[in-house]
Design an enzyme around this catalytic site. Structure first.
Site, PDB file in Angstrom:
ATOM      1  N   HIS A 197       4.893  99.714 -12.646  1.00  0.00           N
ATOM      2  CA  HIS A 197       6.254  99.978 -12.167  1.00  0.00           C
ATOM      3  C   HIS A 197       6.396 101.451 -11.808  1.00  0.00           C
ATOM      4  O   HIS A 197       5.820 102.299 -12.480  1.00  0.00           O
ATOM      5  CB  HIS A 197       7.283  99.610 -13.241  1.00  0.00           C
ATOM      6  CG  HIS A 197       8.656  99.441 -12.684  1.00  0.00           C
ATOM      7  ND1 HIS A 197       9.504 100.491 -12.518  1.00  0.00           N
ATOM      8  CD2 HIS A 197       9.289  98.336 -12.214  1.00  0.00           C
ATOM      9  CE1 HIS A 197      10.627 100.043 -11.975  1.00  0.00           C
ATOM     10  NE2 HIS A 197      10.529  98.747 -11.782  1.00  0.00           N
ATOM     11  N   ASP A 213       8.651  90.748 -13.345  1.00  0.00           N
ATOM     12  CA  ASP A 213       8.173  89.573 -12.628  1.00  0.00           C
ATOM     13  C   ASP A 213       7.067  88.809 -13.340  1.00  0.00           C
ATOM     14  O   ASP A 213       6.714  87.705 -12.942  1.00  0.00           O
ATOM     15  CB  ASP A 213       7.652  89.987 -11.233  1.00  0.00           C
ATOM     16  CG  ASP A 213       8.782  90.421 -10.324  1.00  0.00           C
ATOM     17  OD1 ASP A 213       9.838  89.797 -10.376  1.00  0.00           O
ATOM     18  OD2 ASP A 213       8.591  91.400  -9.569  1.00  0.00           O
TER      19      ASP A 213
HETATM   20  N1  CMC Z   1      -2.929  96.450 -10.649  1.00  0.00           N
HETATM   21  C1  CMC Z   1      -3.932  97.367 -10.601  1.00  0.00           C
HETATM   22  N2  CMC Z   1      -3.737  98.692 -10.450  1.00  0.00           N
HETATM   23  C2  CMC Z   1      -2.466  99.128 -10.330  1.00  0.00           C
HETATM   24  C3  CMC Z   1      -1.377  98.242 -10.375  1.00  0.00           C
HETATM   25  C4  CMC Z   1      -1.638  96.864 -10.544  1.00  0.00           C
HETATM   26  N3  CMC Z   1      -0.644  95.983 -10.596  1.00  0.00           N
HETATM   27  N4  CMC Z   1      -0.234  98.935 -10.241  1.00  0.00           N
HETATM   28  C5  CMC Z   1      -0.585 100.218 -10.123  1.00  0.00           C
HETATM   29  N5  CMC Z   1      -1.950 100.335 -10.183  1.00  0.00           N
HETATM   30  C6  CMC Z   1      -2.713 101.590 -10.134  1.00  0.00           C
HETATM   31  C7  CMC Z   1      -2.832 102.123  -8.707  1.00  0.00           C
HETATM   32  O1  CMC Z   1      -3.978 101.630  -8.076  1.00  0.00           O
HETATM   33  C8  CMC Z   1      -2.862 103.614  -8.946  1.00  0.00           C
HETATM   34  O2  CMC Z   1      -4.155 103.945  -9.386  1.00  0.00           O
HETATM   35  P1  CMC Z   1      -4.741 105.440  -9.042  1.00  0.00           P
HETATM   36  O3  CMC Z   1      -3.902 106.405  -9.795  1.00  0.00           O
HETATM   37  O4  CMC Z   1      -6.166 105.378  -9.538  1.00  0.00           O
HETATM   38  O5  CMC Z   1      -4.626 105.612  -7.551  1.00  0.00           O
HETATM   39  C9  CMC Z   1      -1.932 103.809 -10.145  1.00  0.00           C
HETATM   40  O6  CMC Z   1      -1.971 102.563 -10.873  1.00  0.00           O
HETATM   41  C10 CMC Z   1      -0.489 104.103  -9.745  1.00  0.00           C
HETATM   42  O7  CMC Z   1      -0.044 103.066  -8.883  1.00  0.00           O
HETATM   43  P2  CMC Z   1       0.847 103.290  -7.593  1.00  0.00           P
HETATM   44  O8  CMC Z   1       0.615 102.170  -6.637  1.00  0.00           O
HETATM   45  O9  CMC Z   1       0.659 104.683  -7.077  1.00  0.00           O
HETATM   46  O10 CMC Z   1       2.301 103.190  -8.251  1.00  0.00           O
HETATM   47  P3  CMC Z   1       3.651 102.961  -7.494  1.00  0.00           P
HETATM   48  O11 CMC Z   1       4.698 103.520  -8.365  1.00  0.00           O
HETATM   49  O12 CMC Z   1       3.571 103.423  -6.086  1.00  0.00           O
HETATM   50  O13 CMC Z   1       3.759 101.344  -7.410  1.00  0.00           O
HETATM   51  C11 CMC Z   1       4.172  99.103  -7.970  1.00  0.00           C
HETATM   52  C12 CMC Z   1       4.493 100.565  -8.283  1.00  0.00           C
HETATM   53  C13 CMC Z   1       5.113  98.212  -8.764  1.00  0.00           C
HETATM   54  C14 CMC Z   1       4.382  98.835  -6.466  1.00  0.00           C
HETATM   55  C15 CMC Z   1       2.692  98.817  -8.355  1.00  0.00           C
HETATM   56  O14 CMC Z   1       2.528  98.989  -9.736  1.00  0.00           O
HETATM   57  C16 CMC Z   1       2.241  97.417  -7.928  1.00  0.00           C
HETATM   58  O15 CMC Z   1       1.794  97.231  -6.786  1.00  0.00           O
HETATM   59  N6  CMC Z   1       2.354  96.406  -8.849  1.00  0.00           N
HETATM   60  C17 CMC Z   1       2.034  95.036  -8.484  1.00  0.00           C
HETATM   61  C18 CMC Z   1       3.194  94.402  -7.728  1.00  0.00           C
HETATM   62  C19 CMC Z   1       4.381  94.109  -8.627  1.00  0.00           C
HETATM   63  O16 CMC Z   1       4.251  93.590  -9.725  1.00  0.00           O
HETATM   64  N7  CMC Z   1       5.579  94.426  -8.130  1.00  0.00           N
HETATM   65  C20 CMC Z   1       6.849  94.190  -8.852  1.00  0.00           C
HETATM   66  C21 CMC Z   1       7.468  95.463  -9.295  1.00  0.00           C
HETATM   67  S1  CMC Z   1       8.804  95.263 -10.497  1.00  0.00           S
HETATM   68  C22 CMC Z   1      10.044  94.354  -9.731  1.00  0.00           C
HETATM   69  C23 CMC Z   1      10.480  94.837  -8.399  1.00  0.00           C
HETATM   70  O17 CMC Z   1      10.487  96.020  -8.091  1.00  0.00           O
HETATM   71  O18 CMC Z   1      10.909  93.995  -7.628  1.00  0.00           O
END
Ligand code: CMC
Length: 393
Positions: A269, A326
């Site tokens: 998140h 989720d």
């Molecule tokens: N699985 C594997 N690695 C992950 C995941 C994941 N679900 N989420 C984040 N990471 C890693 C990412 O690769 C990055 O690694 P590094 O630092 O080595 O580059 C690090 O953790 C930080 O991730 P980010 O993508 O820069 O974080 P963000 O704040 O931009 O993204 C997020 C947040 C929710 C989009 C992301 O965690 C994600 O894609 N999660 C899976 C999709 C999901 O469950 N979405 C629902 C979110 S909650 C409800 C909503 O908002 O609707």
């Protein structure tokens, strides 16, 4: 002055003051209008939370009754709009249908632009919150080829929705109080989450003084993305894949592999760097509901295993990646009989009060049109001069 700050994806930029929702991402705290979600799920119904978000206070008994009445009288879809459903292709995703239909609402109820709606705001918001529930149930009925079920005035918001989804002339639906209770909890927990992607979209589009329905339709489109609300459907698809394969560790390793686009859906998140407090409640309720109703879902075990393996893996620990809202919702929706392609629609229904509250706060304040700046990194005139010189007039 020409000076701009670069903050891609607004990771560190607050775009407004707000009195609606408070999040502490380090401690895992979420409050609506100052009230912790843990108390709201115990002591309120979704309709009261909707009122709380939109109006700022929990309703008195009198206010609750008036609000419920407003929702009731505005729950019918204009009969002409019902025919729209016939023209979507079979298999159209209900989120696409929903955003289109909400956009069309402005054509049927044109007095929602800011100039004409000053004293109409309560009706327009009630219509939106109520009618979108009817649309969602109609979209589902259409997708399975069943006749639609009209809203009933004697039922509560969530019971009404379940009845419109599952009642049928050949098999009357028995409304189960426990199902209604769970749906209330799920809706309350999704009702707002401050400046997430769809709410930011609502504030951005609304800042151009676009009408309320078109504004909310834009929010729904943002929510449909797999990184946002679309994740709840993707979680179940992922859990099914893991179940069929049987090797949890393999999928965890795939999620860690930077050369593999696979991510653990329902994990991580932008704001929470600890367990998402909504996920904690849903996980507990999910287990209890399945036990109470004697419904066994092998995907719950798969989800638990995934969580256990991920939470002890250094990759997830170092990055503070925990289950988000989720991760367990889909299992509960399945237990309620909601089909997978409706999961994100459920999220949209629940998020409506939040979007409306933010829109109301925004238009009631001093927000100017949202218009970020950029840092230009394209060509200079010197670099384009040669191309121009070669061109004949
Ligand atoms: N699985 C594997 N690695 C992950 C995941 C994941 N679900 N989420 C984040 N990471 C890693 C990412 O690769 C990055 O690694 P590094 O630092 O080595 O580059 C690090 O953790 C930080 O991730 P980010 O993508 O820069 O974080 P963000 O704040 O931009 O993204 C997020 C947040 C929710 C989009 C992301 O965690 C994600 O894609 N999660 C899976 C999709 C999901 O469950 N979405 C629902 C979110 S909650 C409800 C909503 O908002 O609707």
């Amino acid at each position: 002055t020409g000076y701009v700050t670069l903050d891609p994806s607004f990771m560190n930029t607050a775009a407004c003051y707000s009195q609606i929702t408070y999040i502490d991402g380090e401690k895992g705290i979420l409050r609506y209008r100052g009230i912790p979600i843990e108390d709201l799920v115990k002591k309120t119904m979704f309709v009261e939370v909707a009122y709380l978000l939109v109006h700022g206070e929990l309703p008195t008994e009198d206010e609750r009754q008036k609000f419920s009445e407003l929702l009731n009288v505005n729950s019918m879809l204009h009969e002409d709009m019902r025919h729209f459903f016939d023209h979507f292709p079979a298999g159209a995703h209900p989120m696409h249908i929903l955003s289109t239909m909400i956009n069309a609402l402005a054509a049927f109820y044109p007095n929602v632009d800011l100039k004409s709606m000053a004293d109409d705001i309560d009706v327009s918001t009630a219509r939106l919150i109520s009618i979108v529930r009817t649309m969602a149930a109609f979209a589902y009925k259409k997708s399975i080829g069943d006749p639609v079920v009209y809203p009933r005035h004697d039922l509560s918001y969530c019971a009404n929705f379940l009845n419109m989804m599952f009642d049928s002339p050949v098999k009357p639906y028995q409304i189960h109080p426990e199902a209604v209770r769970i749906l209330n909890i799920l809706f309350i927990l999704h009702a707002d989450h401050e400046q997430n992607c769809s709410t930011t979209t609502v504030r951005t589009v609304g800042s151009a003084q676009v009408n309320l329905y078109a504004t909310i339709s834009a929010g729904i489109s943002a929510l449909s993305g797999p990184l946002h609300g679309g994740a709840n459907q993707e979680v179940i698809e992922m859990l099914k894949l893991i179940q069929a394969d049987g090797n949890v560790r393999k999928f965890i390793d795939m999620a860690k592999d930077r050369n593999n686009p696979f991510r653990l859906m329902g994990f991580g998140h932008r704001v929470y760097k600890t367990y998402d407090p909504r996920a904690a409640i849903i996980k507990k309720e999910c287990h209890a509901y399945l036990e109470k109703t004697n419904y066994s879902d092998p995907l719950l075990d798969v989800a638990r295993q995934v969580e256990e393996v991920a939470l002890t893996d250094p990759y997830f620990i170092e990055r503070n990646l925990y289950p988000n809202v989720d991760f367990y919702t889909g299992i509960l929706y399945r237990a309620l009989g909601i089909p997978e392609n409706m999961f994100t629609v459920m999220f949209a229904l629940a998020r409506l009060p939040g979007w409306v509250a933010h829109w109301k706060e925004m238009i009631g304040g001093t927000t100017k049109i949202v218009r970020p700046r950029q840092v230009y990194i394209g060509k200079t005139p010197a670099e384009t001069a040669e191309v121009l010189a070669r061109r004949e007039l």
